[in-house]
Design an enzyme around this catalytic site. Structure first.
Site, PDB file in Angstrom:
ATOM      1  N   GLU A 115       0.662  -1.315   0.218  1.00 28.67           N
ATOM      2  CA  GLU A 115      -0.390  -0.284  -0.320  1.00 28.67           C
ATOM      3  C   GLU A 115       1.084   1.101   0.194  1.00 28.67           C
ATOM      4  O   GLU A 115       1.982   0.987   0.754  1.00 28.67           O
ATOM      5  CB  GLU A 115      -0.811  -0.700   1.175  1.00 28.67           C
ATOM      6  CG  GLU A 115      -1.792  -1.371   1.507  1.00 28.67           C
ATOM      7  CD  GLU A 115      -1.696  -2.369   2.162  1.00 28.67           C
ATOM      8  OE1 GLU A 115      -2.846  -3.535   1.878  1.00 28.67           O
ATOM      9  OE2 GLU A 115      -0.136  -2.580   2.915  1.00 28.67           O
ATOM     10  N   TYR A 127       7.952   2.051  -7.288  1.00 32.85           N
ATOM     11  CA  TYR A 127       7.603   0.837  -6.792  1.00 32.85           C
ATOM     12  C   TYR A 127       7.074   0.726  -8.598  1.00 32.85           C
ATOM     13  O   TYR A 127       7.487  -0.210  -9.681  1.00 32.85           O
ATOM     14  CB  TYR A 127       6.239   0.867  -6.705  1.00 32.85           C
ATOM     15  CG  TYR A 127       6.724   1.115  -5.097  1.00 32.85           C
ATOM     16  CD1 TYR A 127       7.676   0.890  -4.534  1.00 32.85           C
ATOM     17  CD2 TYR A 127       5.322   1.666  -4.025  1.00 32.85           C
ATOM     18  CE1 TYR A 127       7.344   0.765  -2.700  1.00 32.85           C
ATOM     19  CE2 TYR A 127       5.802   1.783  -2.799  1.00 32.85           C
ATOM     20  CZ  TYR A 127       6.680   1.561  -2.348  1.00 32.85           C
ATOM     21  OH  TYR A 127       6.718   1.779  -0.526  1.00 32.85           O
TER      22      TYR A 127
END
Length: 161
Positions: A115, A127
């Site tokens: 998350e 990411y």
């Protein structure tokens, strides 16, 4: 400086130990608006499913970065990655994330999930470099301000259904 002296100062990724908690907590406090407590990190060190990694660097082998992730069935759940403020933008988070993905591949995990705050655009860019893709939203996920969390997943090649 000798070659062996230079190697001794290279950042090294390893499993965390109880003695590392002070360094981990200092980075945590400098990095997050709702930091984990020392007791929370200590508990993670005891859990079989939890992995706490640190990066140590410099002549004193100081803790300069860390990560926490869980292994549950065929999933790796990345809970926390942080780098000391004075060590950021030097590839340490990239090194940690790359090592976690390699670990997932070696452990036959089908995916890595995490998350991230919508406001943390730097983390989202990192990411995406590792092929994490947004797959959902967790409303009001962050207790400090009610910010949602973007759920991101990185499938492991050859292991997804």
């Amino acid at each position: 400086m000798s070659a062996s002296g230079a190697l001794a100062q290279e950042p090294r990724l390893r499993l965390a130990e109880v003695a590392d908690l002070e360094g981990i907590l200092a980075i945590e406090l400098a990095s997050f608006p709702s930091p984990w407590t020392e007791a929370m990190f200590a508990e993670e060190l005891k859990n079989d499913w939890s992995h706490v990694w640190v990066v140590e660097a410099g002549p004193e082998r100081s803790i300069v970065a860390f990560s926490v992730f869980w292994i549950a069935a065929d999933e790796i759940h990345l809970l926390n990655v942080a780098v000391a403020p004075l060590r950021r933008r030097r590839g340490l988070a990239r090194r940690i994330l790359g090592s976690i993905v390699a670990f997932a591949e070696a452990r036959v995990a089908s995916h890595v999930v995490l998350e991230v705050r919508p406001s943390n655009e730097g983390a989202q860019r990192l990411y995406r470099l590792f092929d994490f893709r947004p797959v959902g939203l967790r409303p009001n996920y962050y207790a400090d301000n009610g910010e949602d969390a973007i759920l991101m997943v990185r499938m492991i090649a050859g292991r997804n259904a």
